[in-house]
Design a protein around this motif. Structure first.
Motif, PDB file in Angstrom:
ATOM      1  N   GLY A   1      -1.766  -0.812  -4.565  1.00 28.75           N
ATOM      2  CA  GLY A   1      -2.517  -0.208  -3.478  1.00 28.75           C
ATOM      3  C   GLY A   1      -3.797  -0.922  -3.109  1.00 28.75           C
ATOM      4  N   ILE A   2      -4.399  -1.636  -4.067  1.00 29.08           N
ATOM      5  CA  ILE A   2      -5.688  -2.273  -3.793  1.00 29.08           C
ATOM      6  C   ILE A   2      -5.640  -3.778  -4.046  1.00 29.08           C
ATOM      7  CG2 ILE A   2      -8.114  -2.374  -4.482  1.00 29.08           C
ATOM      8  CD1 ILE A   2      -7.918   0.619  -5.099  1.00 29.08           C
ATOM      9  N   LEU A   3      -5.234  -4.183  -5.238  1.00 26.47           N
ATOM     10  CA  LEU A   3      -5.313  -5.591  -5.620  1.00 26.47           C
ATOM     11  C   LEU A   3      -4.400  -6.479  -4.770  1.00 26.47           C
ATOM     12  CD1 LEU A   3      -6.566  -7.614  -7.581  1.00 26.47           C
ATOM     13  CD2 LEU A   3      -4.583  -7.263  -9.047  1.00 26.47           C
TER      14      LEU A   3
ATOM     15  N   HIS B   1       0.824  -1.206   0.000  1.00 29.68           N
ATOM     16  CA  HIS B   1       0.000   0.000   0.000  1.00 29.68           C
ATOM     17  C   HIS B   1       0.862   1.261   0.000  1.00 29.68           C
ATOM     18  CE1 HIS B   1      -3.297   2.709   0.735  1.00 29.68           C
ATOM     19  NE2 HIS B   1      -2.632   3.199   1.775  1.00 29.68           N
TER      20      HIS B   1
ATOM     21  N   TRP C   1      -2.974   1.058  -8.677  1.00 30.05           N
ATOM     22  CA  TRP C   1      -4.153   0.253  -8.348  1.00 30.05           C
ATOM     23  C   TRP C   1      -3.750  -1.158  -7.943  1.00 30.05           C
ATOM     24  CZ3 TRP C   1      -6.396  -4.118 -10.561  1.00 30.05           C
ATOM     25  CH2 TRP C   1      -7.672  -4.422 -10.071  1.00 30.05           C
TER      26      TRP C   1
ATOM     27  N   LEU D   1      -5.507  -6.816  -1.028  1.00 28.69           N
ATOM     28  CA  LEU D   1      -6.700  -7.661  -0.923  1.00 28.69           C
ATOM     29  C   LEU D   1      -6.377  -9.126  -1.161  1.00 28.69           C
ATOM     30  CD1 LEU D   1      -9.492  -5.547  -2.656  1.00 28.69           C
ATOM     31  CD2 LEU D   1      -9.326  -6.188  -0.258  1.00 28.69           C
TER      32      LEU D   1
ATOM     33  N   SER E   1       2.535   1.905  -3.286  1.00 34.27           N
ATOM     34  CA  SER E   1       1.645   2.411  -4.331  1.00 34.27           C
ATOM     35  C   SER E   1       1.563   3.935  -4.328  1.00 34.27           C
ATOM     36  CB  SER E   1       0.245   1.830  -4.173  1.00 34.27           C
ATOM     37  OG  SER E   1      -0.408   2.414  -3.065  1.00 34.27           O
ATOM     38  N   GLN E   2       1.931   4.556  -3.218  1.00 40.08           N
ATOM     39  CA  GLN E   2       1.871   6.020  -3.143  1.00 40.08           C
ATOM     40  C   GLN E   2       2.856   6.679  -4.105  1.00 40.08           C
ATOM     41  OE1 GLN E   2      -0.555   7.351  -1.158  1.00 40.08           O
ATOM     42  NE2 GLN E   2      -1.069   5.222  -0.722  1.00 40.08           N
TER      43      GLN E   2
END
Length: 138
Positions: free
Chosen positions: A101-103, A86, A98, A106, A89-90
C-alpha cells in the motif's frame, strides 16, 4: 511548441524542460481549483471536471515525453501498477499491507518520475518526430 499543443496534444516529442513546465502548469491549475475556486466540503460532479482535464493534460505530456525517450505511449500503462498495488493492499494485513500500500507505490512512482523527468531523451530523430521540444508562449 505552443502551450496548447504541450498540454493537450498526443503528437510529437517533449524534452525534460517541457515536461517539468507542463507538470508545473497542471500542479498550479489543480492547486488553484482545490484551494480557491471549489468548495472543499461540497462534492459535486462539476468538481471532478478540473481533475479530468488535468489527467488528460498530464497523459498528453507524459506520452510526448515517452516519445522523446523512444518509447510508445502504451508505456503509460505502467501508472496502473502502483494503483493496483494500493488496491491489493486492502486485502492484506500487517507488513504486507504496508509494503503493497505504501512502499511499492512510492518506489514505482519514483522510478517513473526519474524515467520521465530526469533521464535525457533520444537526440536522434525517431518515429515520433525530430527532437524533443519545449514550450513557446505564443
Amino acid at each position: 511548441m505552443p502551450w496548447y499543443n504541450l498540454l493537450f496534444s498526443f503528437q510529437g516529442r517533449l524534452n525534460r524542460k517541457g515536461f517539468w513546465i507542463g507538470f508545473g502548469v497542471n500542479f498550479i491549475f489543480l492547486f488553484i481549483f482545490a484551494n480557491f475556486i471549489l468548495n472543499p466540503t461540497a462534492f459535486t460532479w462539476v468538481s471532478v471536471l478540473p481533475l479530468l482535464l488535468s489527467v488528460y493534460s498530464l497523459s498528453a505530456i507524459i506520452i510526448k515525453r515517452l516519445h522523446d525517450r523512444n518509447r510508445s505511449g502504451k508505456a503509460l500503462a505502467m501508472v496502473l501498477v502502483p494503483i493496483i498495488c494500493h488496491f491489493a493492499s486492502q486485502g492484506t494485513q500487517g507488513t504486507m499491507a504496508w509494503i503493497l500500500g505504501i512502499l511499492m507505490p512510492l518506489f514505482i512512482g519514483m522510478i517513473l518520475l526519474l524515467e520521465w523527468g530526469v533521464f535525457a531523451g533520444n537526440p536522434e530523430p525517431n518515429a515520433y518526430g525530430k527532437q524533443g521540444l519545449s514550450i513557446r508562449l505564443k
